[in-house]
Design a protein around this motif. Structure first.
Motif, mmCIF file in Angstrom:
data_model
loop_
_atom_site.group_PDB
_atom_site.id
_atom_site.type_symbol
_atom_site.label_atom_id
_atom_site.label_comp_id
_atom_site.label_asym_id
_atom_site.label_seq_id
_atom_site.Cartn_x
_atom_site.Cartn_y
_atom_site.Cartn_z
ATOM 1 N N PRO A 67 0.836 -1.198 0.000
ATOM 2 C CA PRO A 67 0.000 0.000 0.000
ATOM 3 C C PRO A 67 0.876 1.255 0.000
ATOM 4 C CG PRO A 67 -0.743 -1.565 1.663
ATOM 5 C CD PRO A 67 0.576 -2.064 1.169
ATOM 6 N N ILE A 68 0.407 2.301 -0.653
ATOM 7 C CA ILE A 68 1.130 3.575 -0.634
ATOM 8 C C ILE A 68 0.805 4.289 0.675
ATOM 9 C CG2 ILE A 68 1.465 5.807 -1.763
ATOM 10 C CD1 ILE A 68 0.600 4.518 -4.389
ATOM 11 N N HIS A 69 1.802 4.460 1.507
ATOM 12 C CA HIS A 69 1.601 5.139 2.792
ATOM 13 C C HIS A 69 1.044 6.539 2.533
ATOM 14 C CE1 HIS A 69 2.457 6.967 6.682
ATOM 15 N NE2 HIS A 69 2.687 5.748 7.181
ATOM 16 N N SER B 214 -5.466 -9.164 2.698
ATOM 17 C CA SER B 214 -6.062 -8.230 1.752
ATOM 18 C C SER B 214 -5.259 -6.937 1.720
ATOM 19 C CB SER B 214 -7.505 -7.925 2.154
ATOM 20 O OG SER B 214 -7.526 -7.135 3.341
ATOM 21 N N LEU B 215 -5.540 -6.117 0.703
ATOM 22 C CA LEU B 215 -4.884 -4.822 0.588
ATOM 23 C C LEU B 215 -5.166 -3.967 1.824
ATOM 24 C CD1 LEU B 215 -3.406 -2.587 -0.980
ATOM 25 C CD2 LEU B 215 -5.586 -2.078 -2.123
ATOM 26 N N GLU B 216 -6.395 -4.007 2.305
ATOM 27 C CA GLU B 216 -6.729 -3.195 3.471
ATOM 28 C C GLU B 216 -6.064 -3.703 4.743
ATOM 29 O OE1 GLU B 216 -8.074 -0.267 3.324
ATOM 30 O OE2 GLU B 216 -8.089 -0.612 1.159
ATOM 31 N N ASP B 217 -5.877 -5.026 4.834
ATOM 32 C CA ASP B 217 -5.120 -5.573 5.972
ATOM 33 C C ASP B 217 -3.719 -4.981 5.994
ATOM 34 O OD1 ASP B 217 -7.195 -7.220 6.822
ATOM 35 O OD2 ASP B 217 -6.523 -8.915 5.596
ATOM 36 N N LEU B 218 -3.075 -4.986 4.812
ATOM 37 C CA LEU B 218 -1.713 -4.451 4.724
ATOM 38 C C LEU B 218 -1.700 -2.943 4.955
ATOM 39 C CD1 LEU B 218 -0.369 -6.450 1.622
ATOM 40 C CD2 LEU B 218 0.085 -6.894 4.037
ATOM 41 N N ARG B 219 -2.739 -2.245 4.471
ATOM 42 C CA ARG B 219 -2.792 -0.798 4.667
ATOM 43 C C ARG B 219 -2.873 -0.451 6.157
ATOM 44 N NH1 ARG B 219 -3.805 2.250 0.722
ATOM 45 N NH2 ARG B 219 -5.286 0.847 -0.307
ATOM 46 N N GLU C 249 0.138 1.822 7.861
ATOM 47 C CA GLU C 249 -0.212 3.133 8.421
ATOM 48 C C GLU C 249 0.146 3.244 9.898
ATOM 49 O OE1 GLU C 249 -1.125 5.877 7.025
ATOM 50 O OE2 GLU C 249 -1.307 5.097 4.994
ATOM 51 N N LYS C 250 0.579 2.140 10.502
ATOM 52 C CA LYS C 250 1.079 2.232 11.872
ATOM 53 C C LYS C 250 2.363 3.066 11.926
ATOM 54 C CE LYS C 250 -0.601 -2.290 13.567
ATOM 55 N NZ LYS C 250 -0.158 -3.624 14.033
ATOM 56 N N ILE C 251 3.080 3.123 10.801
ATOM 57 C CA ILE C 251 4.331 3.876 10.754
ATOM 58 C C ILE C 251 4.031 5.367 10.801
ATOM 59 C CG2 ILE C 251 6.358 4.410 9.338
ATOM 60 C CD1 ILE C 251 6.092 1.610 8.104
ATOM 61 N N ARG C 252 4.574 6.036 11.800
ATOM 62 C CA ARG C 252 4.345 7.470 11.967
ATOM 63 C C ARG C 252 5.481 8.228 11.297
ATOM 64 N NH1 ARG C 252 2.979 5.814 17.265
ATOM 65 N NH2 ARG C 252 4.905 6.688 18.132
ATOM 66 N N VAL C 253 5.127 9.307 10.643
ATOM 67 C CA VAL C 253 6.110 10.138 9.986
ATOM 68 C C VAL C 253 6.622 11.176 10.977
ATOM 69 C CG1 VAL C 253 6.494 11.796 8.115
ATOM 70 C CG2 VAL C 253 5.071 9.778 7.733
ATOM 71 N N VAL D 231 4.645 -3.186 13.220
ATOM 72 C CA VAL D 231 3.931 -3.760 12.082
ATOM 73 C C VAL D 231 4.006 -5.280 12.209
ATOM 74 C CG1 VAL D 231 3.985 -4.071 9.567
ATOM 75 C CG2 VAL D 231 4.357 -1.798 10.568
ATOM 76 N N ASN D 232 2.894 -5.944 11.965
ATOM 77 C CA ASN D 232 2.851 -7.405 12.053
ATOM 78 C C ASN D 232 4.041 -8.008 11.311
ATOM 79 O OD1 ASN D 232 2.044 -10.096 10.715
ATOM 80 N ND2 ASN D 232 0.544 -9.898 12.367
ATOM 81 N N GLU D 233 4.780 -8.891 12.000
ATOM 82 C CA GLU D 233 6.021 -9.428 11.436
ATOM 83 C C GLU D 233 5.800 -10.124 10.092
ATOM 84 O OE1 GLU D 233 9.990 -10.473 10.888
ATOM 85 O OE2 GLU D 233 9.028 -8.955 12.143
ATOM 86 N N ASN D 234 4.735 -10.922 10.008
ATOM 87 C CA ASN D 234 4.463 -11.621 8.751
ATOM 88 C C ASN D 234 4.105 -10.638 7.642
ATOM 89 O OD1 ASN D 234 4.953 -14.190 9.764
ATOM 90 N ND2 ASN D 234 2.856 -14.429 10.491
ATOM 91 N N ASP D 235 3.421 -9.556 7.982
ATOM 92 C CA ASP D 235 3.096 -8.543 6.978
ATOM 93 C C ASP D 235 4.340 -7.766 6.567
ATOM 94 O OD1 ASP D 235 0.417 -9.181 6.770
ATOM 95 O OD2 ASP D 235 -0.169 -7.872 8.428
ATOM 96 N N ARG D 236 5.234 -7.564 7.516
ATOM 97 C CA ARG D 236 6.512 -6.924 7.158
ATOM 98 C C ARG D 236 7.250 -7.778 6.132
ATOM 99 N NH1 ARG D 236 12.178 -5.941 10.014
ATOM 100 N NH2 ARG D 236 11.724 -7.816 11.183
#
Length: 392
Positions: A284-286, A377-382, A386-390, A351-356
């Protein structure tokens, strides 16, 4: 302009008769079969048995050589126009020699698949792929194959048909080289067993389950620190900083951005290079870099090849070396450090390790549950990315 006469093709392993060019008294070189190979697996040309003026006389020399009756300068004799009376006996001798050759060859062929060594199968495979096939291959591809062959020398003299999965896996496990070299070895195993299947040299593909049991070591590098990321955000209007930020928050290798697909409607990247797990993966595009991606497409056009022109010919690396020190980033960074940064951010923000692993394109190895059944799904990954804070 007269064409040079075509002669029959000699059987494999029979030797060769090479035309050496005009202007020679004896333009045909007669060579025994290749028996030696250099350390890269290339055949070493043998010393000629003789140089003759007639192809068929050369063939009689090779036939006698294979039958074990060849005596240099003595047998077989060179027939001339005045030897008409001797021709019947010469032909009879040639046929007798050829009969011995075929008899020995037939016996050898019966045992060939059983007795062929790994080394012999490799040389046949190499000739089949690189020398007799119509498809052209680069020198780097040939070198990689030869390097892989050298790195499994423990198998060279082993009977190919007697090898089992454990023998192949041990070669990979015991090899001290990097992940990339192990990939070449496993690839060679797969290709050799495909070739062996065509030739009837193996009853089963024992390479199918050979795996690399170490982490991909091309992942070494230095992530950008929070302070360095802030500096990049301050310079986000610069194309180089813009691209670095996109890479830091998506995690693809730099080569992937040359062909990556961008879906702005559903906000994701799709692409990847190098491994099966890496190719065609979706990230997903952050939300923080979405404006940067939109700006880049608007500025450079929608053609994938033009969206990220700095990824070609070392352009981004050159820009980094020229710009980063002046911006106050003293640490030496490479474009690959962006991938490290993404991995580091995923880890820090839980971020979930398996998703990473999925977003980085890492293999799940022996984890069959996630490798086979881990569908996200795409939304699962999104949700995870999005847990990553800028930082700014």
């Amino acid at each position: 302009m007269s064409r040079r006469k075509k002669y029959p093709k000699l059987p494999n392993g029979f030797g060769s008769i090479k035309y050496l060019g005009k202007g020679r008294t004896n333009p045909y070189g007669v060579y025994p079969p290749t028996k030696e190979f250099d350390e890269d697996g290339r055949p070493i040309t043998q010393k000629a048995l003789a140089y003759v003026d007639d192809w068929y006389y050369g063939f009689s020399i090779l036939t006698a050589y294979k039958a074990g009756t060849y005596i240099p300068g003595v047998y077989p004799p060179r027939p001339t126009a005045s030897d008409e009376k001797a021709l019947p006996s010469l032909v009879a001798s040639l046929l007798a020699d050829y009969g011995q050759v075929r008899k020995a060859a037939s016996a050898a062929e019966d045992d060939a698949p059983v007795k062929k060594t790994f080394e012999e199968v490799y040389h046949e495979f190499y000739r089949h792929k690189y020398e007799t096939g119509k498809k052209g291959y680069s020198d780097s591809s040939k070198y990689a194959t030869r390097a892989a062959f050298r790195n499994c020398s423990v198998l060279h003299k082993r009977i190919f048909k007697e090898l089992r999965y454990a023998d192949l896996q041990k070669v990979v496990d015991d090899c001290p080289l990097k992940h990339a070299s192990l990939e070449l070895i496993v690839s060679l195993f797969h290709q050799m067993y495909d070739f062996a299947d065509l030739q009837g040299y193996a009853e089963k593909d024992y390479s199918a389950h050979v795996r690399i049991n170490i982490e991909d070591d091309d992942e070494h590098g230095i992530p950008f620190s929070d302070d360095e990321l802030r500096i990049l955000w301050e310079h986000k209007d610069n194309p180089a900083a813009e691209l670095l930020l996109i890479m830091c928050y998506s995690g693809y290798r730099i080569a992937a951005y040359r062909t990556i697909k961008i879906d702005l409607d559903d906000r994701y990247f799709k692409g990847g290079v190098k491994t099966k797990a890496s190719k065609d993966r979706i990230v997903p595009i952050h939300s923080a870099i979405l404006p940067l991606v939109r700006a880049r497409i608007q500025r450079n056009g929608g053609d994938t090849a033009e969206i990220f022109p700095e990824t070609r010919n070392g352009g981004l690396g050159k820009a980094m070396r020229a710009l980063l020190p002046g911006w106050g980033i003293s640490t030496y960074h490479t474009p690959h450090d962006c991938r490290h940064t993404f991995s580091s951010l995923c880890e820090r923000y839980k971020v979930n390790e398996n998703d990473r692993k999925r977003m980085l394109g890492h293999s799940f190895g022996t984890d069959i549950t996630n490798r086979v059944y881990g569908h996200r799904s795409l939304e699962d990954l999104r949700t995870e990315i999005e847990k990553i804070r800028v930082c700014c």
